[in-house]
Scaffold this motif. Structure first.
Motif, PDB file in Angstrom:
ATOM      1  N   UNK A  78      -8.091  -0.205 -41.333  1.00 43.44           N
ATOM      2  CA  UNK A  78      -7.994  -1.283 -40.352  1.00 43.44           C
ATOM      3  C   UNK A  78      -8.856  -2.440 -40.836  1.00 43.44           C
ATOM      4  N   UNK A  79      -8.222  -3.564 -41.140  1.00 47.23           N
ATOM      5  CA  UNK A  79      -8.920  -4.783 -41.540  1.00 47.23           C
ATOM      6  C   UNK A  79      -9.086  -5.675 -40.316  1.00 47.23           C
ATOM      7  N   UNK A  80     -10.276  -6.234 -40.127  1.00 47.01           N
ATOM      8  CA  UNK A  80     -10.504  -7.073 -38.953  1.00 47.01           C
ATOM      9  C   UNK A  80     -11.498  -8.172 -39.291  1.00 47.01           C
ATOM     10  N   UNK A  81     -11.423  -9.245 -38.516  1.00 44.70           N
ATOM     11  CA  UNK A  81     -12.384 -10.334 -38.639  1.00 44.70           C
ATOM     12  C   UNK A  81     -12.482 -11.011 -37.275  1.00 44.70           C
ATOM     13  N   UNK A  82     -13.599 -11.719 -37.054  1.00 42.88           N
ATOM     14  CA  UNK A  82     -13.762 -12.372 -35.766  1.00 42.88           C
ATOM     15  C   UNK A  82     -14.970 -13.275 -35.743  1.00 42.88           C
ATOM     16  N   UNK A  83     -15.190 -13.839 -34.576  1.00 48.69           N
ATOM     17  CA  UNK A  83     -16.328 -14.720 -34.334  1.00 48.69           C
ATOM     18  C   UNK A  83     -16.837 -14.442 -32.928  1.00 48.69           C
ATOM     19  N   UNK A  84     -18.161 -14.384 -32.777  1.00 54.46           N
ATOM     20  CA  UNK A  84     -18.749 -14.163 -31.469  1.00 54.46           C
ATOM     21  C   UNK A  84     -20.058 -14.920 -31.394  1.00 54.46           C
ATOM     22  N   UNK A  85     -20.532 -15.123 -30.189  1.00 51.99           N
ATOM     23  CA  UNK A  85     -21.787 -15.848 -30.037  1.00 51.99           C
ATOM     24  C   UNK A  85     -22.070 -16.226 -28.603  1.00 51.99           C
ATOM     25  N   UNK A  86     -23.171 -16.972 -28.448  1.00 51.75           N
ATOM     26  CA  UNK A  86     -23.601 -17.490 -27.159  1.00 51.75           C
ATOM     27  C   UNK A  86     -23.488 -19.009 -27.212  1.00 51.75           C
ATOM     28  N   UNK A  87     -22.554 -19.563 -26.427  1.00 51.12           N
ATOM     29  CA  UNK A  87     -22.432 -21.016 -26.370  1.00 51.12           C
ATOM     30  C   UNK A  87     -23.713 -21.603 -25.805  1.00 51.12           C
ATOM     31  N   UNK A  88     -24.211 -20.990 -24.782  1.00 50.13           N
ATOM     32  CA  UNK A  88     -25.531 -21.264 -24.227  1.00 50.13           C
ATOM     33  C   UNK A  88     -25.923 -20.011 -23.464  1.00 50.13           C
ATOM     34  N   UNK A  89     -26.971 -20.079 -22.695  1.00 44.59           N
ATOM     35  CA  UNK A  89     -27.408 -18.880 -21.970  1.00 44.59           C
ATOM     36  C   UNK A  89     -26.426 -18.464 -20.892  1.00 44.59           C
TER      37      UNK A  89
END
Length: 577
Positions: free
Chosen positions: A369-380
């Motif tokens: 299974x190949x995967x990629x992504x993006x995650x984070x905190x725009x602000x609190x």
């Protein structure tokens, strides 16, 4: 790595009722900052809170998620977090003859040890206005647990018993008598143990899971797994600001299933597991490289085979992941993984309780299974995670509708012989997936969340996968007000169309048989299901609650023939002590 705990019996997500009774911290859909550590009692001690463990899979909860019968909505009653009383008893009643009895109690043996009981009973008379035959259902669950916090680690032991009593009421091709006996009953016993070492040196964690199932038609299944994670973390590496973690997962899983109906399938699986990996850290960025090795011993038999089929096979699966933590706003990640997933009658009933009590059990192999992504905190206030993936899979499991098991022109049939059950089938193919989730905290006392999944299956031998939607989404929120005396909850589900097969029958009075015709591409319509809940504490020991499920009265089917309850309202009282 620790395997997560799951209830033995459940339904599709939009159809189940889950009581919010977990006593352990829950990991949200989107990870919070890795520097945060939840504190409960004396766990974790000071040395671990200064070097928080980065878990990849959730801790095993002290209690199971209790599930209801197969045609309920979801209990989204929020928990009053300011409540100083942990123990409680609830009683509620609603339309469709719903009766809810619910209780939770703990006792502190000493400052480091507690024991507890959790009981839940729910019943309904079902869809009397839709079906002249019986669609009544009920469920009873009991769980006993112990939590102990020692100087070296945390121990949890949980024993559970559950009983589901329901009917194969989804008859659409024939007209049986109103008093047709459609009974099915499933009982399960489980014993789980979990140990989490405070330090990540050598022994990190260990888990034991066991379960036994039997049903009304004498199906029997036992499942067991043991997983130990050995590790050495925070080691120095001869590069500036780089540290090294080394982990080794060792364990086994076994699934033994036997059925007494129809073809009388029987299978025994034993898998030995070895999962080494190393992870290089630099700040919040990391590179993980590992492998998965599995040895699978399998035996299969049914009454159509003269000899047992035996097979021993060794597997290797790639495991790697890299995360670029450029800023809290955007963390890019990509990776590859794979492995064996052991399907079982127990796991099948979680997804579809209307299975005939005779199933072919095969493991699903994700070659990669190949995967990629993006995650984070725009602000609190906003957290998000978006990813996409592609996988090659052998033995993708889904459910196909059964017709009649004999075509004799009679309505005096067994409970499962009205074209009202399903069987697991398998096909090889590929899966394209897209996932997205977001959490929003606009106010201190308001939280909102949303998640969506898109999965496109390309199968080798079939045009469409059966009874699995390509798209599903959910939205939810909780709002606390009036000095946290009033809690409001909301949850909505959106499910796209699904393909299924179905049957129709005509009578041949001369031959004395039913003549079948199969539709191999019927479409079950998509739907939206809206749910609300409220709880108001008018005294420190007393509160009232109300739950509204499927409030738009959507007339959808969970599986072909199985209509769900319409708009439902359940209300009651809760006593805390």
């Amino acid at each position: 790595m620790v395997l997560s705990s799951a209830a033995l019996f459940s339904q599709i997500k939009e159809e189940k009722l889950i009581l919010d009774k977990k006593r352990e911290p829950e990991v949200k859909k989107i990870e919070k900052k890795k520097t945060s550590v939840e504190t409960i009692k004396n766990y974790p001690p000071e040395e671990k809170s200064q070097n928080p463990v980065q878990y990849q899979i959730t801790n095993v909860p002290a209690l199971s998620d209790f599930q209801t019968s197969t045609i309920q909505g979801e209990d989204i009653t929020p928990k009053i977090e300011a409540d100083q009383y942990q123990n409680y008893a609830r009683f509620g009643m609603g339309n469709y003859g719903k009766v809810l009895l619910d209780g939770y109690a703990t006792y502190q043996l000493n400052p480091q040890t507690e024991i507890g009981l959790d009981a839940h009973v729910l019943s309904t008379h079902g869809l009397k206005n839709e079906y002249p035959w019986n669609s009544r259902s009920s469920q009873a669950d009991l769980s006993a647990f112990m939590n102990a916090y020692t100087n070296s680690g945390k121990i949890n032991v949980t024993a559970g018993f559950g009983s589901q009593d329901y009917n194969y009421y989804g008859i659409y091709a024939l007209e049986p008598a109103p008093d047709a006996v459609l009974k099915q009953q499933v009982q399960n016993f489980s014993l789980n143990g979990f140990y989490d070492h405070y330090s990540n040196k050598i022994l990190n964690s260990a888990q034991v899971k066991t379960g036994i199932l039997n049903d009304h038609f004498n199906a029997k299944e036992s499942v067991a797994s043991v997983k130990v994670n050995l590790s050495q973390h925070e080691m120095k590496f001869p590069l500036p600001d780089v540290t090294l973690n080394a982990d080794l997962g060792v364990g086994f899983e076994s699934v033994n299933s036997r059925f007494d109906l129809l073809e009388q399938h029987e299978s025994n699986y034993f898998e030995g597991i070895l999962e080494p990996k190393i992870t290089f850290f630099r700040g919040k960025s990391y590179l993980m490289i590992g492998s998965g090795f599995s040895f699978l011993g399998a035996e299969q038999n049914n009454n159509l085979l003269t000899d047992r089929l035996k097979e021993n096979k060794t597997y290797w699966f790639p495991k790697a992941e890299v995360l670029f933590a450029s800023s809290p706003l955007a963390n890019l990640y990509l990776g590859v993984d794979g492995g064996l997933q052991h399907n079982s009658y127990t796991e099948m009933l979680q997804r579809n309780p209307f299975l005939v009590s005779d199933q072919e059990v095969l493991p699903t192999e994700t070659k990669y299974r190949l995967y990629f992504g993006i995650k984070g905190d725009v602000n609190e206030h906003v957290k998000y995670d978006v990813s996409a993936g592609f996988s090659e899979v052998r033995n993708i499991m889904f459910f196909k509708a059964n017709g009649l098991f004999d075509h004799i022109n009679t309505l005096n049939r067994s409970a499962y012989n009205y074209a009202n059950t399903f069987s697991a089938v398998y096909d090889n193919g590929s899966v394209n997936e897209v996932k997205a989730s977001v959490q929003y905290f606009p106010l201190q006392n308001l939280s909102l969340n949303a998640a969506m999944n898109y999965n496109f299956y390309r199968l080798d031998n079939q045009d469409k996968i059966y009874n699995i939607p390509e798209f599903n989404a959910e939205f939810g929120g909780q709002y606390r007000l009036l000095d946290q005396k009033l809690l409001l909850g909301f949850k909505a589900f959106f499910i796209s169309e699904r393909t299924t097969n179905s049957f129709s029958y005509t009578e041949d009075p001369i031959a004395g048989i039913f003549i079948p015709e199969e539709n191999t591409a019927e479409r079950l319509s998509g739907y939206a299901d809206f749910n609300l809940s409220a709880e108001y504490k008018f005294h420190k020991n007393f509160s009232v609650f109300a739950i509204g499920n499927n409030l738009t009265n959507a007339q959808y089917q969970s599986y072909k023939g199985y209509k769900v309850l319409g708009a439902q309202v359940l209300a009651g009282v809760k006593v805390s002590f």
